[in-house]
Design a protein around this motif. Structure first.
Motif, short mmCIF file in Angstrom:
data_model
loop_
_atom_site.label_atom_id
_atom_site.label_comp_id
_atom_site.label_asym_id
_atom_site.label_seq_id
_atom_site.Cartn_x
_atom_site.Cartn_y
_atom_site.Cartn_z
N ALA A 311 -6.72 5.60 0.51
CA ALA A 311 -5.38 5.07 0.24
C ALA A 311 -5.49 3.81 -0.63
O ALA A 311 -6.35 2.96 -0.40
CB ALA A 311 -4.65 4.76 1.54
N LYS A 312 -4.63 3.69 -1.63
CA LYS A 312 -4.70 2.58 -2.58
C LYS A 312 -3.91 1.38 -2.08
O LYS A 312 -2.85 1.53 -1.47
CB LYS A 312 -4.16 3.03 -3.94
CG LYS A 312 -5.01 4.11 -4.59
CD LYS A 312 -4.35 4.63 -5.86
CE LYS A 312 -5.19 5.75 -6.48
NZ LYS A 312 -4.52 6.33 -7.67
N SER A 319 2.67 -2.24 -9.52
CA SER A 319 1.82 -1.05 -9.59
C SER A 319 0.37 -1.45 -9.84
O SER A 319 -0.45 -0.64 -10.23
CB SER A 319 2.30 -0.14 -10.72
OG SER A 319 2.27 -0.85 -11.95
N GLN A 321 -3.16 -2.11 -8.70
CA GLN A 321 -4.03 -1.82 -7.57
C GLN A 321 -5.06 -2.92 -7.40
O GLN A 321 -5.69 -3.36 -8.37
CB GLN A 321 -4.74 -0.48 -7.77
CG GLN A 321 -5.56 -0.08 -6.54
CD GLN A 321 -6.26 1.26 -6.68
OE1 GLN A 321 -5.97 2.03 -7.60
NE2 GLN A 321 -7.18 1.56 -5.78
N GLU A 357 -0.38 2.66 -0.34
CA GLU A 357 0.25 3.96 -0.59
C GLU A 357 -0.22 4.97 0.47
O GLU A 357 -1.39 5.31 0.53
CB GLU A 357 -0.12 4.46 -1.99
CG GLU A 357 0.63 5.71 -2.39
CD GLU A 357 0.25 6.17 -3.80
OE1 GLU A 357 1.03 5.88 -4.72
OE2 GLU A 357 -0.82 6.78 -3.95
N ARG A 359 0.78 8.73 1.87
CA ARG A 359 1.54 9.96 1.60
C ARG A 359 2.62 9.73 0.55
O ARG A 359 3.79 10.06 0.73
CB ARG A 359 2.17 10.50 2.89
CG ARG A 359 1.15 10.87 3.95
CD ARG A 359 1.83 11.39 5.21
NE ARG A 359 0.96 11.27 6.36
CZ ARG A 359 1.36 11.03 7.60
NH1 ARG A 359 2.64 10.86 7.87
NH2 ARG A 359 0.49 10.96 8.59
N LYS A 360 2.20 9.10 -0.53
CA LYS A 360 3.06 8.83 -1.71
C LYS A 360 4.22 7.88 -1.42
O LYS A 360 5.14 7.74 -2.21
CB LYS A 360 3.60 10.15 -2.29
CG LYS A 360 2.49 11.07 -2.77
CD LYS A 360 3.03 12.28 -3.49
CE LYS A 360 1.87 13.14 -3.99
NZ LYS A 360 2.31 14.38 -4.64
N GLN A 361 4.15 7.20 -0.27
CA GLN A 361 5.14 6.18 0.05
C GLN A 361 4.46 4.83 0.18
O GLN A 361 3.33 4.74 0.67
CB GLN A 361 5.85 6.50 1.36
CG GLN A 361 6.98 7.51 1.23
CD GLN A 361 7.84 7.49 2.50
OE1 GLN A 361 7.34 7.76 3.59
NE2 GLN A 361 9.11 7.20 2.36
N SER A 362 5.15 3.79 -0.25
CA SER A 362 4.60 2.44 -0.14
C SER A 362 4.87 1.88 1.26
O SER A 362 6.00 1.90 1.73
CB SER A 362 5.26 1.54 -1.20
OG SER A 362 4.69 0.26 -1.15
N ARG A 363 3.79 1.43 1.92
CA ARG A 363 3.92 0.87 3.26
C ARG A 363 3.46 -0.58 3.26
O ARG A 363 2.44 -0.91 2.65
CB ARG A 363 3.04 1.65 4.24
CG ARG A 363 3.33 3.14 4.30
CD ARG A 363 4.56 3.43 5.14
NE ARG A 363 4.78 4.86 5.30
CZ ARG A 363 5.78 5.39 5.99
NH1 ARG A 363 6.66 4.59 6.60
NH2 ARG A 363 5.93 6.69 6.09
#
Length: 381
Positions: A311-312, A319, A321, A357, A359-363
């Motif tokens: 996970a990034k 955006s 990283q 990131e 599952r393609k969602q930002s946490r």
């Protein structure tokens, strides 16, 4: 193409007889869990009582010879000359660029004898490395003063008895006073007429022991050590326990491109060896010590969903990283999603907020000191 057959420890049949779900791990077929006991229940049993792990896939070796201390101090940055007899240290084998070939536990028995445990998944790298370096050492002037030899304890058993009830349980089986054995110490302990190497420590953050057993006696001793309240415990719980304890898994959290300074393992580098130690990879390690490493291993608490390996990590609301997760789980003990990973230096301070990131969602995530639980190592009454 023929797939390489998975190796088996001496307890393979024992695991199957006890309802283990066997899975491939580090080239071995190993138990993930037993029967209908779930990973969380198994994890909690170790935290509250005692669990028994088969770690016989690990590589156990003895190094002997007049210059064994100097040889191992060439392969590692640790201060082995100042280590007391029957004391252990976590250490790292380093390549020429200061990268970690493997992490290892080194136990000094005496000046010319060491017991070394390395990872199963690195067996095919470590053993040829040892062989090459022994050949080089023994041909050198230092080696000629006293050659060093390695004995690999093939097919020996290794059991980890872990948890707050581990010492009380093991004490019933031996006349040896286990209170003399504090964290990081080892001894040859009489159990069932055998003199077994018992080291106080482990990979869970709990009090416990790692017990080395000759091949012919492994099943017998395992049966003895797995009676109530001890529960057989598999890889699923082992992974969540070690992550709560802030411990690395080679291949996830450590690799040959990572120095011990980046990995947060500077403490394994002996103080006197930081300046003068003549160990492999020393120049690269010293550069990271002097200038600071470009990235650092840190812990995280993650909101919403667990962040897994790969996970990034991003600067908040951008955006850009700045890191990557190497291990992550929902923590059974603290009830939060925890993870460890590497982040750019400057972003590594406690309490720093980042985004991960999942599952393609930002946490949202917060940098949190490790270990995530308070360890319960026995350091004496």
């Amino acid at each position: 193409m023929l797939l390489q057959q998975e190796r088996r420890t001496g307890l393979y049949d024992f695991h199957v007889e006890n309802g283990a779900k066997m899975v491939p791990f580090a080239g071995y077929s190993m138990p993930l869990s037993y029967g209908d006991v779930g990973q969380v229940a198994s994890h909690n049993h170790v935290r509250n009582s005692a669990g028994l792990f088969d770690v016989g896939h690990m590589v156990q070796s003895n190094f002997r010879g007049k210059t064994a201390t100097q040889f191992l101090e060439w392969l590692t940055p640790s201060s082995l000359s100042s280590l007391q007899p029957f004391s252990s240290t976590l250490s790292v084998l380093l390549n020429e660029k200061g990268g970690i070939i493997d992490d290892t536990i080194i136990t000094k028995h005496q000046e010319d004898a060491f017991y070394v445990v390395t990872n199963a998944g690195r067996r095919d790298q470590d053993l040829p490395w040892f062989a090459d370096k022994l050949k080089e050492w023994n041909a050198s002037d230092k080696g000629k003063e006293g050659p060093v030899e390695i004995e690999v304890l093939e097919n020996w058993g290794l059991l980890a008895l872990q948890g707050p009830l581990a010492a009380e349980y093991l004490q019933r089986l031996t006349s040896f006073d286990l209170k003399k054995l504090t964290f990081g110490k080892s001894a040859f302990v009489p159990i069932e007429g055998l003199n077994l190497h018992v080291a106080r420590g482990g990979y869970t953050g709990e009090d416990g022991f790692e017990i080395s057993i000759p091949p012919a006696n492994t099943v017998e001793i395992t049966k003895l050590l797995s009676q109530f309240p001890v529960q057989l415990t598999g890889l699923g719980a082992r992974d969540s326990l070690r992550l709560e304890a802030g411990m690395c898994l080679y291949g996830n959290d450590l690799d040959e491109t990572t120095t011990p300074v980046e990995a947060g393992l500077t403490w394994v580098i002996g103080k006197e060896r930081r300046e003068t130690g003549d160990f492999i990879g020393a120049d690269f390690v010293r550069k990271h010590l002097a200038d600071g490493p470009p990235r650092r291993r840190v812990g995280f608490v993650v909101e919403g969903a667990p962040a897994r390996q790969g996970a990034k990590i991003f600067k908040p609301s951008t955006s850009e990283q700045i890191g990557v997760i190497t291990s992550g789980i929902p923590s059974p003990t603290i009830g939060k999603n925890i993870a460890m990973g590497y982040i750019q230096s400057g972003w590594h301070k406690k309490g720093t907020e980042v985004e991960i990131e999942v599952r393609k969602q930002s946490r949202k995530a917060v940098l949190t000191p490790m270990p995530f639980i308070k360890p319960s190592y026995y350091r004496g009454d």
